[in-house]
Design a protein around this motif. Sequence first.
Motif, PDB file in Angstrom:
ATOM      1  N   LYS A  55       0.829  -1.205   0.000  1.00 45.27           N
ATOM      2  CA  LYS A  55       0.000   0.000   0.000  1.00 45.27           C
ATOM      3  C   LYS A  55       0.864   1.255   0.000  1.00 45.27           C
ATOM      4  O   LYS A  55       0.553   2.233  -0.677  1.00 45.27           O
ATOM      5  CB  LYS A  55      -0.948  -0.019   1.200  1.00 45.27           C
ATOM      6  CG  LYS A  55      -2.056  -1.055   1.068  1.00 45.27           C
ATOM      7  CD  LYS A  55      -3.054  -0.973   2.213  1.00 45.27           C
ATOM      8  CE  LYS A  55      -4.171  -1.994   2.020  1.00 45.27           C
ATOM      9  NZ  LYS A  55      -5.166  -1.951   3.117  1.00 45.27           N
ATOM     10  N   ASP A  56       1.958   1.212   0.749  1.00 39.72           N
ATOM     11  CA  ASP A  56       2.901   2.336   0.734  1.00 39.72           C
ATOM     12  C   ASP A  56       3.457   2.549  -0.672  1.00 39.72           C
ATOM     13  O   ASP A  56       3.586   3.683  -1.143  1.00 39.72           O
ATOM     14  CB  ASP A  56       4.072   2.072   1.688  1.00 39.72           C
ATOM     15  CG  ASP A  56       3.708   2.303   3.143  1.00 39.72           C
ATOM     16  OD1 ASP A  56       2.594   2.784   3.409  1.00 39.72           O
ATOM     17  OD2 ASP A  56       4.541   1.990   4.014  1.00 39.72           O
ATOM     18  N   PHE A  57       3.787   1.439  -1.330  1.00 46.91           N
ATOM     19  CA  PHE A  57       4.368   1.539  -2.669  1.00 46.91           C
ATOM     20  C   PHE A  57       3.349   2.087  -3.665  1.00 46.91           C
ATOM     21  O   PHE A  57       3.688   2.907  -4.524  1.00 46.91           O
ATOM     22  CB  PHE A  57       4.872   0.172  -3.136  1.00 46.91           C
ATOM     23  CG  PHE A  57       5.516   0.211  -4.494  1.00 46.91           C
ATOM     24  CD1 PHE A  57       6.733   0.845  -4.679  1.00 46.91           C
ATOM     25  CD2 PHE A  57       4.891  -0.364  -5.592  1.00 46.91           C
ATOM     26  CE1 PHE A  57       7.329   0.900  -5.936  1.00 46.91           C
ATOM     27  CE2 PHE A  57       5.479  -0.317  -6.843  1.00 46.91           C
ATOM     28  CZ  PHE A  57       6.699   0.317  -7.020  1.00 46.91           C
ATOM     29  N   PHE A  58       2.097   1.649  -3.549  1.00 46.13           N
ATOM     30  CA  PHE A  58       1.054   2.144  -4.443  1.00 46.13           C
ATOM     31  C   PHE A  58       0.913   3.662  -4.307  1.00 46.13           C
ATOM     32  O   PHE A  58       0.876   4.389  -5.306  1.00 46.13           O
ATOM     33  CB  PHE A  58      -0.279   1.463  -4.141  1.00 46.13           C
ATOM     34  CG  PHE A  58      -1.415   1.952  -4.992  1.00 46.13           C
ATOM     35  CD1 PHE A  58      -1.673   1.378  -6.225  1.00 46.13           C
ATOM     36  CD2 PHE A  58      -2.217   3.006  -4.575  1.00 46.13           C
ATOM     37  CE1 PHE A  58      -2.704   1.841  -7.025  1.00 46.13           C
ATOM     38  CE2 PHE A  58      -3.254   3.472  -5.364  1.00 46.13           C
ATOM     39  CZ  PHE A  58      -3.498   2.883  -6.589  1.00 46.13           C
ATOM     40  N   VAL A  59       0.828   4.138  -3.067  1.00 48.76           N
ATOM     41  CA  VAL A  59       0.711   5.582  -2.826  1.00 48.76           C
ATOM     42  C   VAL A  59       1.952   6.307  -3.346  1.00 48.76           C
ATOM     43  O   VAL A  59       1.859   7.387  -3.944  1.00 48.76           O
ATOM     44  CB  VAL A  59       0.509   5.864  -1.322  1.00 48.76           C
ATOM     45  CG1 VAL A  59       0.586   7.360  -1.036  1.00 48.76           C
ATOM     46  CG2 VAL A  59      -0.833   5.305  -0.861  1.00 48.76           C
ATOM     47  N   PHE A  60       3.107   5.706  -3.140  1.00 47.21           N
ATOM     48  CA  PHE A  60       4.384   6.265  -3.601  1.00 47.21           C
ATOM     49  C   PHE A  60       4.358   6.490  -5.116  1.00 47.21           C
ATOM     50  O   PHE A  60       4.686   7.578  -5.610  1.00 47.21           O
ATOM     51  CB  PHE A  60       5.497   5.291  -3.211  1.00 47.21           C
ATOM     52  CG  PHE A  60       6.880   5.672  -3.666  1.00 47.21           C
ATOM     53  CD1 PHE A  60       7.570   6.705  -3.059  1.00 47.21           C
ATOM     54  CD2 PHE A  60       7.503   4.966  -4.689  1.00 47.21           C
ATOM     55  CE1 PHE A  60       8.855   7.038  -3.469  1.00 47.21           C
ATOM     56  CE2 PHE A  60       8.783   5.291  -5.101  1.00 47.21           C
ATOM     57  CZ  PHE A  60       9.459   6.332  -4.490  1.00 47.21           C
ATOM     58  N   VAL A  61       3.934   5.459  -5.868  1.00 47.84           N
ATOM     59  CA  VAL A  61       3.884   5.564  -7.334  1.00 47.84           C
ATOM     60  C   VAL A  61       2.787   6.533  -7.767  1.00 47.84           C
ATOM     61  O   VAL A  61       2.962   7.321  -8.701  1.00 47.84           O
ATOM     62  CB  VAL A  61       3.668   4.179  -7.975  1.00 47.84           C
ATOM     63  CG1 VAL A  61       3.516   4.308  -9.486  1.00 47.84           C
ATOM     64  CG2 VAL A  61       4.828   3.258  -7.645  1.00 47.84           C
ATOM     65  N   LYS A  62       1.652   6.472  -7.086  1.00 42.42           N
ATOM     66  CA  LYS A  62       0.537   7.362  -7.408  1.00 42.42           C
ATOM     67  C   LYS A  62       0.983   8.827  -7.323  1.00 42.42           C
ATOM     68  O   LYS A  62       0.666   9.644  -8.193  1.00 42.42           O
ATOM     69  CB  LYS A  62      -0.606   7.100  -6.430  1.00 42.42           C
ATOM     70  CG  LYS A  62      -1.939   7.706  -6.820  1.00 42.42           C
ATOM     71  CD  LYS A  62      -2.780   6.751  -7.598  1.00 42.42           C
ATOM     72  CE  LYS A  62      -4.202   7.255  -7.760  1.00 42.42           C
ATOM     73  NZ  LYS A  62      -4.985   6.469  -8.723  1.00 42.42           N
ATOM     74  N   LYS A  63       1.741   9.151  -6.292  1.00 45.70           N
ATOM     75  CA  LYS A  63       2.217  10.523  -6.109  1.00 45.70           C
ATOM     76  C   LYS A  63       3.270  10.899  -7.147  1.00 45.70           C
ATOM     77  O   LYS A  63       3.313  12.041  -7.609  1.00 45.70           O
ATOM     78  CB  LYS A  63       2.772  10.701  -4.693  1.00 45.70           C
ATOM     79  CG  LYS A  63       1.694  10.690  -3.617  1.00 45.70           C
ATOM     80  CD  LYS A  63       2.281  10.898  -2.232  1.00 45.70           C
ATOM     81  CE  LYS A  63       1.181  10.974  -1.181  1.00 45.70           C
ATOM     82  NZ  LYS A  63       1.723  11.179   0.183  1.00 45.70           N
ATOM     83  N   LYS A  74      -1.174   7.879 -15.311  1.00 40.23           N
ATOM     84  CA  LYS A  74      -1.607   7.667 -13.929  1.00 40.23           C
ATOM     85  C   LYS A  74      -1.775   6.180 -13.634  1.00 40.23           C
ATOM     86  O   LYS A  74      -1.706   5.337 -14.529  1.00 40.23           O
ATOM     87  CB  LYS A  74      -2.954   8.362 -13.713  1.00 40.23           C
ATOM     88  CG  LYS A  74      -4.042   7.870 -14.666  1.00 40.23           C
ATOM     89  CD  LYS A  74      -5.311   8.694 -14.560  1.00 40.23           C
ATOM     90  CE  LYS A  74      -6.359   8.197 -15.553  1.00 40.23           C
ATOM     91  NZ  LYS A  74      -7.603   8.998 -15.471  1.00 40.23           N
ATOM     92  N   LEU A  75      -2.010   5.884 -12.358  1.00 42.13           N
ATOM     93  CA  LEU A  75      -2.408   4.545 -11.948  1.00 42.13           C
ATOM     94  C   LEU A  75      -3.919   4.500 -11.833  1.00 42.13           C
ATOM     95  O   LEU A  75      -4.549   5.459 -11.373  1.00 42.13           O
ATOM     96  CB  LEU A  75      -1.799   4.174 -10.588  1.00 42.13           C
ATOM     97  CG  LEU A  75      -0.299   3.894 -10.519  1.00 42.13           C
ATOM     98  CD1 LEU A  75       0.059   3.402  -9.122  1.00 42.13           C
ATOM     99  CD2 LEU A  75       0.127   2.867 -11.555  1.00 42.13           C
ATOM    100  N   GLY A  76      -4.498   3.377 -12.239  1.00 40.95           N
ATOM    101  CA  GLY A  76      -5.936   3.213 -12.122  1.00 40.95           C
ATOM    102  C   GLY A  76      -6.302   2.516 -10.829  1.00 40.95           C
ATOM    103  O   GLY A  76      -5.570   1.654 -10.340  1.00 40.95           O
ATOM    104  N   GLY A  77      -7.448   2.902 -10.258  1.00 40.33           N
ATOM    105  CA  GLY A  77      -7.981   2.211  -9.091  1.00 40.33           C
ATOM    106  C   GLY A  77      -7.151   2.363  -7.833  1.00 40.33           C
ATOM    107  O   GLY A  77      -6.207   3.150  -7.758  1.00 40.33           O
TER     108      GLY A  77
END
Length: 385
Positions: A55-63, A74-77
Motif C-alpha cells: 500500500k505504501d508503494f502504491f501511494v508512492f507511485v501514485k504521487k 496515472k495509476l488506475g484504481g
Amino acid sequence: MKVYSKINQSYKLCLFSIYKIIKEIFPFKNKKVFLDLKKYFKERDNNLKYIKNNKDFFVFVKKILADLKNSHTKLGGYPWKIFKPINYDIVWIENKFYLRKINKIIGEILLVDNKIPEAILKEARGMISGSTDQYLKNQGLKFILADKKQNMAEVKIKLDDKIYTKNIKRELVNYKEKHFYTKKITNNIVYFKVPVWRNIGQVLEQKLAFFFKNGVRVLIIDLRGNMGGNSAESDIFTSHLFRKKVLFGTAEIRSSNKNLKLKKHYYFINPSEPYWNIPIILIVDSECFSSSELFIAGMKDNKRALVIGETTGGGTGNPRKFAIPCGKLSLELFVSTWNYQRINGQSIEGRGVEPNIFISPILDDLLKGKDVVLERAVLEAKKLI
C-alpha cells in the motif's frame, strides 16, 4: 523517518518498468522534458528504502505520476476498498465546501471526522494526475467524505448560523454510469443528457432522427459531468452534423520508441447521411474531460455549436493501459500517447475549452434549486428558432 535497509527488489523493478514504458511511448515535447523525467525517477528510486508494504508503494507511485501533471498518465484504481455516503456529494462554491444530497444543499462543511475539508482535499490532490487546478479540485472533492473503512462520516455543518453534527453512513463505492435521457422542452427544443461517450453513438443517431422528423429545430446537449469515454461514439453522432469533411484537431504521437520524434496526425470528421441542419447548444462544466473535450472543442471551433457553461477540465491523452506485476501487487498503468491541439492551435491539456457564454451557478441558485445554465441555454435556443 525509519529506513528499511532491505529494499524489496520487486518495487525497484516495478518502478523501473513504469519509467521504461513512459520513456518509450510518452510524447515528450522536447529533450529537456525527457531528461527531467529521467532525473525525477532516479531521485524517487532513492526513496524506495522508506517503503515497507504494497500500500505504501502504491501511494508512492501514485504521487510520482501525479507530480508529472499529465491527466492521462496515472495509476488506475486503488488496492483497497473505498466507502462513501450514498447520494451525498461536496460542492465548492464561493470558496467554501457545502454538503449536498441529491442536488439539495444541506449546509456548509466545517469538519469531516474532525478534519478540516481543506486538509483532506490537499491530501487527495497529491495522488491525482491532472494539469489544471479546477480538475484536481473537482476530483479531490470526491474524497472528502470517503474512507477506507465502512463507518459513519461525522460531518460538522453550519446552516443559518447554527452549527450541528450529522452522522452519515458510509457504504462501499460501486461506480455506476448514469443513463442517457431526453426530454422535450418545447415543441421546437429538445434536451439530451449525455453522461458519458460509451455505447451511445447509435442511440443518439436514432433519437435525433426521430425528433428532427417530428419538428424539433434546436438541440441542447448537456455534457456536464461527462468525463469522456470513446471518441468513436461521439464521431458517429457528429458525422450527421456536417455536410463535408472537417478537421477537429491534430495530435502529435511518437513515431518510434527509439527516439523522441513526434509525428502529426489529423483528426477528421467524415460526413454521414442524413445531414441534420439543426442548431446545437452544448452545456458544459469543469468536469467535462478527455474525449468529451475533443467533441466540445471541435464543435465550437468549427462554429457548429454554441457552448454555454464553465471552462472544461483540461485533459486529453488517448492513453494506453499496461498491467505492471509487482510481487503480489498488480498495478494498472495508463500512459498518455499524444499531445492534442485544437484547430486554433491551442492545447486542451492544462487549459480546457472556454465556453462562448460563461455562466456558473452561485450559492443562491443551488439553495433555490435553480439550473441557471440550462435556463440560459433555453433562452439562447429560443433565439435560434
